[in-house]
Design a protein around this motif. Structure first.
Motif: not given
Length: 213
Positions: A59-60, A113, A140, A143
């Motif tokens: 997500e990151a 993202e 989040r 990551v």
């Protein structure tokens, strides 16, 4: 924010190994062929880490580097001098940018993202870690956090000439990546339960007090 109120789980960690089969980690042959050594190290380590955590798309993506792609930077500058800044090939310049590793990871994982690269010499990774922890605290789930650096003969000469290199502290290159999450999994190896940010005037590396178990 003076403390970390969210427990962060380290669900995977990977350090680059020359024994890995890069063809399985980076299947695209054309992409793999165009990658420099540091980019291959970083991207392969990131993919290995995600594979261990069983995460297909993070997500990151937060990457860090002290000096970036030095070999390509040197090649680009050497060509600029040799050609008197005329008719420069774009490839060395494109591959010398600091966010090259993060960009390749995003392409391979189909991640659209948050994607950030920190370049702050010895404080690069601590800054990236702080950013990753804040992203987890904001909600989040997964990551990807990493560090990649390389050494070159030119860098060694410059550091030696400046008198900063101690014989007992040789230069190394490589890559390390982690998957941080707000959820514990079967692959969890440690937890980050504390983050002290009370002294904002100190270096980022001195701000973080990590308690892991």
């Amino acid at each position: 924010m003076s403390a970390l109120n969210t427990t962060i789980f380290v669900n995977a960690a990977a350090s680059f190994s020359a024994d890995w089969d890069l063809k399985t980690l980076i299947p695209d042959a054309n992409m793999r062929r165009r990658m420099s050594r540091i980019v291959k190290m970083g991207v392969a380590t990131a993919m290995k880490c995600l594979e261990t955590a069983q995460v297909k798309t993070p997500e990151a993506i937060v990457t860090s580097t002290a000096y970036g792609c030095l070999a390509d930077s040197e090649k680009f500058l050497a060509q600029a001098i040799a050609s008197d800044e005329a008719m420069l090939p774009p490839t060395p310049f494109i591959q010398s940018t600091f966010n090259t590793i993060g960009s390749h990871i995003a392409i391979l994982t189909n991640c659209h993202e948050y994607n950030m690269t920190f370049v702050n010499r010895q404080d690069s990774f601590s800054s990236a870690l702080l950013d990753a922890c804040m992203l987890i605290a904001e909600g989040r789930k997964n990551v990807l956090l990493g560090l990649a650096d390389e050494t070159t003969p030119t860098l060694e000469k410059i550091i030696a000439r400046m008198g900063h290199k101690a014989p007992e502290l040789p230069l190394y290159d490589g890559a390390v990546f982690f998957v941080l999450s707000n959820e514990k999994s079967a692959s969890t190896i440690s937890e980050i339960t504390g983050l002290d940010l009370s002294n904002l005037k100190a270096k980022a590396s001195d701000l973080m007090q990590l308690a892991t178990r």
